[in-house]
Structure formats: C-alpha cells, structure tokens
Design a protein around this motif. Structure first.
Motif, PDB file in Angstrom:
ATOM      1  N   ARG A   1       1.687  12.785  -6.280  1.00 45.87           N
ATOM      2  CA  ARG A   1       1.500  14.026  -6.859  1.00 45.87           C
ATOM      3  C   ARG A   1       0.002  14.031  -7.276  1.00 45.87           C
ATOM      4  O   ARG A   1      -0.529  15.202  -7.229  1.00 45.87           O
ATOM      5  CB  ARG A   1       2.254  14.219  -8.263  1.00 45.87           C
ATOM      6  N   TRP A   2      -0.675  12.908  -7.893  1.00 46.59           N
ATOM      7  CA  TRP A   2      -1.859  12.909  -7.987  1.00 46.59           C
ATOM      8  C   TRP A   2      -2.879  13.254  -6.817  1.00 46.59           C
ATOM      9  O   TRP A   2      -3.905  13.951  -6.626  1.00 46.59           O
ATOM     10  CB  TRP A   2      -2.429  11.566  -8.695  1.00 46.59           C
ATOM     11  N   VAL A   3      -2.538  12.488  -5.680  1.00 45.39           N
ATOM     12  CA  VAL A   3      -3.216  12.677  -4.541  1.00 45.39           C
ATOM     13  C   VAL A   3      -3.114  13.929  -3.840  1.00 45.39           C
ATOM     14  O   VAL A   3      -4.112  14.457  -3.254  1.00 45.39           O
ATOM     15  CB  VAL A   3      -2.745  11.458  -3.455  1.00 45.39           C
TER      16      VAL A   3
ATOM     17  N   LEU B   1      -6.081  16.548  -3.255  1.00 43.27           N
ATOM     18  CA  LEU B   1      -6.539  16.978  -1.663  1.00 43.27           C
ATOM     19  C   LEU B   1      -6.303  18.453  -1.707  1.00 43.27           C
ATOM     20  O   LEU B   1      -7.234  19.261  -1.210  1.00 43.27           O
ATOM     21  CB  LEU B   1      -5.592  16.583  -0.819  1.00 43.27           C
ATOM     22  N   CYS B   2      -5.412  18.994  -2.410  1.00 41.75           N
ATOM     23  CA  CYS B   2      -5.313  20.527  -2.349  1.00 41.75           C
ATOM     24  C   CYS B   2      -6.441  21.143  -3.107  1.00 41.75           C
ATOM     25  O   CYS B   2      -7.170  22.227  -2.620  1.00 41.75           O
ATOM     26  CB  CYS B   2      -4.047  21.184  -3.242  1.00 41.75           C
ATOM     27  N   ASP B   3      -6.936  20.696  -4.155  1.00 39.77           N
ATOM     28  CA  ASP B   3      -8.172  21.272  -4.812  1.00 39.77           C
ATOM     29  C   ASP B   3      -9.336  20.969  -4.008  1.00 39.77           C
ATOM     30  O   ASP B   3     -10.276  21.835  -4.037  1.00 39.77           O
ATOM     31  CB  ASP B   3      -8.293  20.306  -6.185  1.00 39.77           C
ATOM     32  N   LEU B   4      -9.552  19.619  -3.369  1.00 36.56           N
ATOM     33  CA  LEU B   4     -10.591  19.392  -2.297  1.00 36.56           C
ATOM     34  C   LEU B   4     -10.719  20.422  -1.189  1.00 36.56           C
ATOM     35  O   LEU B   4     -11.894  21.013  -1.164  1.00 36.56           O
ATOM     36  CB  LEU B   4     -10.497  18.091  -2.019  1.00 36.56           C
ATOM     37  N   ILE B   5      -9.730  20.721  -0.835  1.00 39.20           N
ATOM     38  CA  ILE B   5      -9.476  21.370   0.376  1.00 39.20           C
ATOM     39  C   ILE B   5     -10.156  22.998   0.211  1.00 39.20           C
ATOM     40  O   ILE B   5     -10.789  23.710   0.787  1.00 39.20           O
ATOM     41  CB  ILE B   5      -8.163  21.603   1.009  1.00 39.20           C
ATOM     42  N   ALA B   6      -9.838  23.345  -1.164  1.00 40.70           N
ATOM     43  CA  ALA B   6     -10.315  24.862  -1.631  1.00 40.70           C
ATOM     44  C   ALA B   6     -11.792  24.924  -1.991  1.00 40.70           C
ATOM     45  O   ALA B   6     -12.216  25.679  -2.309  1.00 40.70           O
ATOM     46  CB  ALA B   6      -9.332  25.109  -2.854  1.00 40.70           C
ATOM     47  N   ILE B   7     -12.506  23.720  -2.046  1.00 39.05           N
ATOM     48  CA  ILE B   7     -13.997  23.912  -2.507  1.00 39.05           C
ATOM     49  C   ILE B   7     -14.696  23.778  -1.019  1.00 39.05           C
ATOM     50  O   ILE B   7     -14.673  22.870  -0.104  1.00 39.05           O
ATOM     51  CB  ILE B   7     -14.343  22.410  -3.255  1.00 39.05           C
ATOM     52  N   PRO B   8     -15.691  24.852  -0.917  1.00 39.76           N
ATOM     53  CA  PRO B   8     -16.417  24.968   0.230  1.00 39.76           C
ATOM     54  C   PRO B   8     -17.281  23.836   0.202  1.00 39.76           C
ATOM     55  O   PRO B   8     -17.877  23.554  -0.402  1.00 39.76           O
ATOM     56  CB  PRO B   8     -17.258  26.015   0.007  1.00 39.76           C
ATOM     57  N   SER B   9     -17.349  23.347   1.920  1.00 36.77           N
ATOM     58  CA  SER B   9     -18.252  21.872   1.733  1.00 36.77           C
ATOM     59  C   SER B   9     -18.647  21.940   3.087  1.00 36.77           C
ATOM     60  O   SER B   9     -18.546  20.821   3.904  1.00 36.77           O
ATOM     61  CB  SER B   9     -17.486  20.699   1.273  1.00 36.77           C
ATOM     62  N   LEU B  10     -19.641  22.976   3.480  1.00 34.92           N
ATOM     63  CA  LEU B  10     -20.092  22.835   4.870  1.00 34.92           C
ATOM     64  C   LEU B  10     -21.422  21.823   4.737  1.00 34.92           C
ATOM     65  O   LEU B  10     -21.732  21.247   3.689  1.00 34.92           O
ATOM     66  CB  LEU B  10     -20.746  24.166   5.293  1.00 34.92           C
TER      67      LEU B  10
ATOM     68  N   ALA C   1       0.799  -1.193   0.082  1.00 34.80           N
ATOM     69  CA  ALA C   1       0.077   0.064  -0.039  1.00 34.80           C
ATOM     70  C   ALA C   1       0.789   1.330  -0.005  1.00 34.80           C
ATOM     71  O   ALA C   1       0.613   2.217  -0.657  1.00 34.80           O
ATOM     72  CB  ALA C   1      -1.010  -0.038   1.087  1.00 34.80           C
ATOM     73  N   THR C   2       1.927   1.247   0.770  1.00 32.52           N
ATOM     74  CA  THR C   2       2.940   2.399   0.789  1.00 32.52           C
ATOM     75  C   THR C   2       3.485   2.855  -0.555  1.00 32.52           C
ATOM     76  O   THR C   2       3.463   3.782  -0.748  1.00 32.52           O
ATOM     77  CB  THR C   2       3.828   2.051   1.844  1.00 32.52           C
ATOM     78  N   LEU C   3       4.099   1.536  -1.064  1.00 28.94           N
ATOM     79  CA  LEU C   3       4.630   1.653  -2.487  1.00 28.94           C
ATOM     80  C   LEU C   3       3.565   2.253  -3.508  1.00 28.94           C
ATOM     81  O   LEU C   3       3.844   3.048  -4.256  1.00 28.94           O
ATOM     82  CB  LEU C   3       5.021   0.508  -2.864  1.00 28.94           C
ATOM     83  N   PHE C   4       2.369   1.747  -3.375  1.00 27.02           N
ATOM     84  CA  PHE C   4       1.259   2.413  -4.378  1.00 27.02           C
ATOM     85  C   PHE C   4       1.159   3.819  -4.213  1.00 27.02           C
ATOM     86  O   PHE C   4       0.834   4.483  -5.131  1.00 27.02           O
ATOM     87  CB  PHE C   4       0.026   1.314  -4.400  1.00 27.02           C
ATOM     88  N   LEU C   5       0.784   4.159  -2.725  1.00 28.71           N
ATOM     89  CA  LEU C   5       0.502   5.439  -2.413  1.00 28.71           C
ATOM     90  C   LEU C   5       1.644   6.419  -2.772  1.00 28.71           C
ATOM     91  O   LEU C   5       1.426   7.635  -3.642  1.00 28.71           O
ATOM     92  CB  LEU C   5       0.337   5.676  -1.044  1.00 28.71           C
ATOM     93  N   GLU C   6       3.013   5.989  -2.685  1.00 31.59           N
ATOM     94  CA  GLU C   6       4.025   6.812  -3.014  1.00 31.59           C
ATOM     95  C   GLU C   6       4.193   6.954  -4.469  1.00 31.59           C
ATOM     96  O   GLU C   6       4.468   7.940  -5.095  1.00 31.59           O
ATOM     97  CB  GLU C   6       5.366   6.063  -2.433  1.00 31.59           C
ATOM     98  N   SER C   7       3.868   5.937  -5.366  1.00 33.90           N
ATOM     99  CA  SER C   7       3.640   6.317  -7.059  1.00 33.90           C
ATOM    100  C   SER C   7       2.787   7.095  -7.337  1.00 33.90           C
ATOM    101  O   SER C   7       2.512   7.678  -8.552  1.00 33.90           O
ATOM    102  CB  SER C   7       3.684   4.738  -7.601  1.00 33.90           C
ATOM    103  N   LYS C   8       1.524   7.398  -6.304  1.00 36.59           N
ATOM    104  CA  LYS C   8       0.529   8.317  -6.814  1.00 36.59           C
ATOM    105  C   LYS C   8       0.720   9.543  -6.110  1.00 36.59           C
ATOM    106  O   LYS C   8      -0.559  10.383  -6.043  1.00 36.59           O
ATOM    107  CB  LYS C   8      -0.911   7.808  -6.434  1.00 36.59           C
TER     108      LYS C   8
END
Length: 124
Positions: free
Chosen positions: A34-36, A40-49, A25-32
């Motif tokens: 930049r995508w993750v 996450l940065c895009d998602l954090i910027a979206i208001p979602s109350l 799982a760690t190897l897979f996540l490391e390979s992704k």
C-alpha cells in the motif's frame, strides 16, 4: 513470517541463497504494498521532465525519510559532463541546481541492495 528454506542440490548452495533472498525481498515488498502503490501514484502525478525534477525530488526525499536511516541530497554540477563516460541526448541540459538522493539504512547486516534510478520522464 520466515519463508521456508528449500533444500539445495549438490553444488547449488549459491542458487538456494539467492532464492531465499528473493523470497525475503518479496515478503518485505508485499508487506509494504500500500505504501509503495501510494508513493508511485503520487510520483507519477508530479511533472518531472529533464531538468525539472525538483518537485519529484522533494517528494521522494520526504517519502524516504519515512524509512529509518539516512537521506542525503548530493548536489550535481555541470562538471559531470567532463566525465569520459558522460552521454546525454538532450542538448543544453544543465545539472546546476540539480541533485541525486542517497538513502541508506545504517546498521543492517547481510546483503546490500542498491537501487539506481532516475526521476525525470521522457517527453512525448
């Protein structure tokens, strides 16, 4: 690249398999990474109350479609409030027009990973 399998001590086969799964799982996540990070940065910027997660849900639905598999929106209703385990600290919260997102990668073998989370944020 497959991580090395560590020799298990007597009676620790289950621990070794868990460790190996964690390494995979760690190897897979490391390979992704930049995508993750971008997602996450895009998602954090979206208001979602609470009750206003529609834009975040649509964003996640589009991003999850980048992963091979099935992405399905599951509509919610206020009937969820009839569940004996239902608990909501927010008065007058409605579920009509809201949905959960199911992402499933079909055809994979091995262990199943379930991620259960939410998109709304807690107001300050």
């Amino acid at each position: 690249m497959r991580p090395p399998r560590l020799p298990a001590a007597a009676g620790q086969e289950e621990d070794r398999n868990l460790s190996f799964s964690a390494q995979k799982a760690t190897l897979f996540l490391e390979s992704k990474r930049r995508w993750v990070e971008e997602m996450l940065c895009d998602l954090i910027a979206i208001p979602s109350l609470p009750g206003q997660e529609g834009a975040a849900m649509r964003y996640m639905e589009q991003r999850m479609k980048e992963i091979p598999g099935r992405v399905e929106e599951i509509a919610l209703s206020d009937k969820i409030k009839e569940d004996p385990d239902y608990s909501s600290p927010i008065e007058d919260l409605t579920y009509e027009g809201r949905a959960n997102l199911l992402v499933k990668q079909d055809g994979t073998k091995g262990k199943t990973v379930i991620l259960n989370t939410h998109l709304d944020t807690v107001p300050p």
